[in-house]
Design a protein around this motif. Structure first.
Motif, PDB file in Angstrom:
ATOM      1  N   GLY A 263       6.939  28.298 -57.170  1.00 30.58           N
ATOM      2  CA  GLY A 263       6.586  27.432 -56.062  1.00 30.58           C
ATOM      3  C   GLY A 263       6.467  28.204 -54.759  1.00 30.58           C
ATOM      4  O   GLY A 263       6.824  29.376 -54.654  1.00 30.58           O
ATOM      5  N   HIS A 265       7.831  26.646 -51.535  1.00 34.13           N
ATOM      6  CA  HIS A 265       8.438  25.504 -50.864  1.00 34.13           C
ATOM      7  C   HIS A 265       8.375  25.710 -49.349  1.00 34.13           C
ATOM      8  O   HIS A 265       8.655  26.809 -48.851  1.00 34.13           O
ATOM      9  CB  HIS A 265       9.892  25.325 -51.297  1.00 34.13           C
ATOM     10  CG  HIS A 265      10.053  25.169 -52.774  1.00 34.13           C
ATOM     11  ND1 HIS A 265      11.250  25.363 -53.420  1.00 34.13           N
ATOM     12  CD2 HIS A 265       9.160  24.852 -53.748  1.00 34.13           C
ATOM     13  CE1 HIS A 265      11.100  25.163 -54.719  1.00 34.13           C
ATOM     14  NE2 HIS A 265       9.826  24.855 -54.934  1.00 34.13           N
ATOM     15  N   HIS A 267       9.843  24.433 -45.688  1.00 30.76           N
ATOM     16  CA  HIS A 267      10.876  23.709 -44.959  1.00 30.76           C
ATOM     17  C   HIS A 267      10.317  23.407 -43.571  1.00 30.76           C
ATOM     18  O   HIS A 267       9.936  24.323 -42.829  1.00 30.76           O
ATOM     19  CB  HIS A 267      12.151  24.550 -44.870  1.00 30.76           C
ATOM     20  CG  HIS A 267      12.798  24.762 -46.203  1.00 30.76           C
ATOM     21  ND1 HIS A 267      13.926  24.085 -46.602  1.00 30.76           N
ATOM     22  CD2 HIS A 267      12.455  25.568 -47.243  1.00 30.76           C
ATOM     23  CE1 HIS A 267      14.262  24.464 -47.825  1.00 30.76           C
ATOM     24  NE2 HIS A 267      13.377  25.364 -48.237  1.00 30.76           N
ATOM     25  N   TRP A 333      11.891  22.209 -62.428  1.00 28.27           N
ATOM     26  CA  TRP A 333      12.086  22.342 -60.984  1.00 28.27           C
ATOM     27  C   TRP A 333      10.809  22.039 -60.196  1.00 28.27           C
ATOM     28  O   TRP A 333      10.697  22.424 -59.040  1.00 28.27           O
ATOM     29  CB  TRP A 333      12.627  23.735 -60.627  1.00 28.27           C
ATOM     30  CG  TRP A 333      13.880  24.068 -61.344  1.00 28.27           C
ATOM     31  CD1 TRP A 333      14.045  24.938 -62.370  1.00 28.27           C
ATOM     32  CD2 TRP A 333      15.184  23.497 -61.114  1.00 28.27           C
ATOM     33  NE1 TRP A 333      15.352  24.963 -62.792  1.00 28.27           N
ATOM     34  CE2 TRP A 333      16.072  24.084 -62.031  1.00 28.27           C
ATOM     35  CE3 TRP A 333      15.671  22.540 -60.205  1.00 28.27           C
ATOM     36  CZ2 TRP A 333      17.418  23.759 -62.096  1.00 28.27           C
ATOM     37  CZ3 TRP A 333      17.020  22.217 -60.272  1.00 28.27           C
ATOM     38  CH2 TRP A 333      17.875  22.822 -61.200  1.00 28.27           C
ATOM     39  N   ARG A 345      16.918  18.415 -55.939  1.00 25.78           N
ATOM     40  CA  ARG A 345      15.716  19.221 -56.152  1.00 25.78           C
ATOM     41  C   ARG A 345      14.716  18.600 -57.120  1.00 25.78           C
ATOM     42  O   ARG A 345      13.720  19.237 -57.458  1.00 25.78           O
ATOM     43  CB  ARG A 345      16.114  20.625 -56.622  1.00 25.78           C
ATOM     44  CG  ARG A 345      16.739  21.469 -55.518  1.00 25.78           C
ATOM     45  CD  ARG A 345      17.155  22.837 -56.034  1.00 25.78           C
ATOM     46  NE  ARG A 345      17.517  23.727 -54.947  1.00 25.78           N
ATOM     47  CZ  ARG A 345      18.717  23.783 -54.369  1.00 25.78           C
ATOM     48  NH1 ARG A 345      19.685  22.973 -54.798  1.00 25.78           N
ATOM     49  NH2 ARG A 345      18.960  24.626 -53.393  1.00 25.78           N
ATOM     50  N   ARG A 350      12.608  17.032 -50.462  1.00 23.02           N
ATOM     51  CA  ARG A 350      14.073  17.100 -50.454  1.00 23.02           C
ATOM     52  C   ARG A 350      14.568  17.155 -49.013  1.00 23.02           C
ATOM     53  O   ARG A 350      13.934  17.779 -48.160  1.00 23.02           O
ATOM     54  CB  ARG A 350      14.512  18.351 -51.225  1.00 23.02           C
ATOM     55  CG  ARG A 350      15.981  18.726 -51.125  1.00 23.02           C
ATOM     56  CD  ARG A 350      16.235  19.969 -51.986  1.00 23.02           C
ATOM     57  NE  ARG A 350      17.545  20.547 -51.764  1.00 23.02           N
ATOM     58  CZ  ARG A 350      17.772  21.738 -51.198  1.00 23.02           C
ATOM     59  NH1 ARG A 350      16.752  22.471 -50.777  1.00 23.02           N
ATOM     60  NH2 ARG A 350      18.996  22.190 -51.046  1.00 23.02           N
ATOM     61  N   GLU A 358      12.223  19.576 -47.026  1.00 22.90           N
ATOM     62  CA  GLU A 358      11.644  20.599 -47.878  1.00 22.90           C
ATOM     63  C   GLU A 358      10.539  19.986 -48.741  1.00 22.90           C
ATOM     64  O   GLU A 358      10.803  19.122 -49.571  1.00 22.90           O
ATOM     65  CB  GLU A 358      12.718  21.217 -48.781  1.00 22.90           C
ATOM     66  CG  GLU A 358      12.176  22.273 -49.731  1.00 22.90           C
ATOM     67  CD  GLU A 358      13.205  22.722 -50.761  1.00 22.90           C
ATOM     68  OE1 GLU A 358      12.943  23.726 -51.452  1.00 22.90           O
ATOM     69  OE2 GLU A 358      14.262  22.063 -50.893  1.00 22.90           O
ATOM     70  N   ARG A 360       8.440  20.447 -51.765  1.00 24.24           N
ATOM     71  CA  ARG A 360       8.640  21.270 -52.950  1.00 24.24           C
ATOM     72  C   ARG A 360       7.422  21.323 -53.871  1.00 24.24           C
ATOM     73  O   ARG A 360       7.462  21.995 -54.906  1.00 24.24           O
ATOM     74  CB  ARG A 360       9.848  20.745 -53.740  1.00 24.24           C
ATOM     75  CG  ARG A 360      11.162  20.879 -52.981  1.00 24.24           C
ATOM     76  CD  ARG A 360      12.337  20.349 -53.801  1.00 24.24           C
ATOM     77  NE  ARG A 360      12.421  20.949 -55.123  1.00 24.24           N
ATOM     78  CZ  ARG A 360      12.953  22.135 -55.395  1.00 24.24           C
ATOM     79  NH1 ARG A 360      13.451  22.869 -54.407  1.00 24.24           N
ATOM     80  NH2 ARG A 360      12.987  22.601 -56.629  1.00 24.24           N
TER      81      ARG A 360
END
Length: 461
Positions: A263, A265, A267, A333, A345, A350, A358, A360
């Motif tokens: 991934g 991800h 933030h 995940w 997760r 998230r 986040e 994801r």
């Protein structure tokens, strides 16, 4: 709050004129290079598919490069919306992005550039698109701060062409966080971390991820443009350093069918004049400590999730990651529905704490500029409309795309995400071009006969 859709600007220069961004205050490129012992500059930009393109500029030509940029045949570069007959793309350096990387090659630095065509910021350039979205937010006094997690595999090609982990001993059923696997790759991992630390990025962790041969790099958040630049630089650094050690570093979302995918991800948090807008200060109907602005931003990400995937999960292979039902370790995940929640997760969004959310769903194939621009556009639409994401854990009524073709269809039906791609010049047709580019990518894959088809159909009837 109303988000203006007026003609976009970049650093105060309107895109309907020939003005260029004002030069950065401080030392020139030549002065910075001289101070660092840099002899060559990689003048870098990315195509819409994320390919890093560059010319090597000697420092003796740094003043001319800073004043005039450097030219590229755009059609030859790749997915940049050009034909062979079109005028050159001129890469105009953003001096503030100057990044020396002597640990990769002595005397070398990267400078990220904003492509121009005939004196105007180019509507098809991902970095220009992100800057346009940043300025759209700035006109409302908003700034997006972003951090990125970079996951990748270190592999070799076997004699039969298949991929195997570069570390032949990395074969545990559950290798995540394994100290021994981490230590065997210590030379590569510490060298990458030393590069980041030397650049002031404040790396704070490297780890062995859930797949055999898979690793992750974390570094401190920054303004969204800086973070997007750093993702491009870091991918380049990781790949070059891996090649120097006889390995291939791949950010392909799902290089192994039975292992976890990679991934990217993001933030994310919104700020105004140095004040964080995501922490809640009053009633919190959903109990995660967020402000109404933060919940609306999350709601925008969830509402636009199908179209968003065309930009944050932009390859055929991306949907092998998001559609995976199992891996050797027992978990994928990767989010399978548009939902949000706390420190959990399994959600697409998230909320690890009240200061950030986040996203994801993005993967290693995403162009960092387009992914960030798309997330900003979707989140800002949620803020503009005051959307409510509902209770944590509640999935949005729409499904996530199962294929790249599904994601392209969602993009074409989304005025908001099309508006992100078309934000520099609504008449340039960037969103149409991008959708067709990705549709043809799907059909190219669909037209290739795979081993799965041979196994399934060779003697089926």
């Amino acid at each position: 709050m109303t988000l203006s859709l007026d003609a976009p600007v970049i650093d105060g220069s309107t895109l309907d004129g020939a003005d260029r961004p004002a030069p950065a205050a401080g030392p020139s490129l030549a002065e910075r290079a001289a101070a660092d012992g840099v002899r060559f500059l990689l003048a870098t930009f990315t195509t819409l598919t994320g390919k890093p393109c560059a010319k090597l500029v000697p420092v003796t030509a740094a003043d001319a490069f800073e004043a005039d940029g450097v030219g590229f045949a755009g059609y030859a570069a790749g997915a940049m919306g050009q034909q062979p007959r079109d005028p050159d793309i001129v890469a105009v350096p953003d001096v503030r992005s100057y990044t020396p990387i002597p640990s990769v090659r002595p005397g070398l630095a990267i400078v990220h550039c904003d492509p121009h065509v005939e004196g105007r910021p180019y509507a098809y350039a991902p970095r220009v698109i992100l800057r346009s979205m940043i300025d759209r937010a700035r006109r409302e006094g908003l700034e997006l701060v972003a951090g990125a997690e970079i996951e990748y595999f270190l592999v070799h090609r076997a004699s039969d062409g298949s991929l195997v982990p570069a570390d032949a001993r990395d074969d545990a059923a559950r290798p995540c966080y394994d100290a021994r696997g981490l230590t065997r790759m210590l030379d590569h991992l510490t060298t990458v971390s030393d590069v980041m630390a030397g650049l002031g990025w404040s790396p704070y962790a490297s780890d062995h991820e859930d797949g055999n041969g898979q690793f992750k790099k974390n570094f401190l958040h920054a303004d969204v443009l800086t973070t997007a630049d750093r993702v491009v630089t870091l991918r380049y650094v990781i790949q070059v350093l891996a090649e120097q050690r006889g390995m291939t570093a791949t950010f392909m979302p799902k290089p192994f069918s039975d292992r976890t995918g990679s991934g990217m991800h993001l933030h994310l948090s919104l700020w105004r004049e140095g004040e964080a807008l995501f922490p809640g200060t009053g009633d919190d109907p959903h109990g995660l400590g967020l402000s109404p602005t933060a919940y609306s931003f999350v709601a925008g990400l969830l509402e636009h999730a199908p179209a968003l995937h065309a930009l944050i999960a932009p390859t055929v292979n991306s949907y092998k990651r998001t559609g995976a039902t199992t891996t050797a370790s027992g978990a994928t995940w990767a989010p399978r529905q548009a939902s949000y929640g706390g420190n959990d997760r399994t959600h697409m969004v998230r909320v690890p704490d009240a200061h950030r959310v986040e996203l994801r769903a993005g993967d290693g194939s995403a162009n960092s500029y387009l992914a960030a621009a798309a997330a900003l556009g979707a989140g800002l639409d949620g803020v503009q409309r005051g959307l409510d994401p509902g209770a944590p854990g509640t999935a949005a009524p729409h499904s996530l795309p199962r294929t790249l073709l599904d994601a392209v269809a969602a993009l074409e039906a989304s005025p908001v995400l099309r508006g992100v791609l078309d934000s520099v010049d609504p008449g340039a047709g960037v969103s149409d071009y991008y959708a067709e580019l990705k549709r043809e990518e799907f059909y190219d894959w669909h037209g290739a006969v795979s081993p799965w088809e041979i196994d399934r159909y060779l003697t089926a009837v």
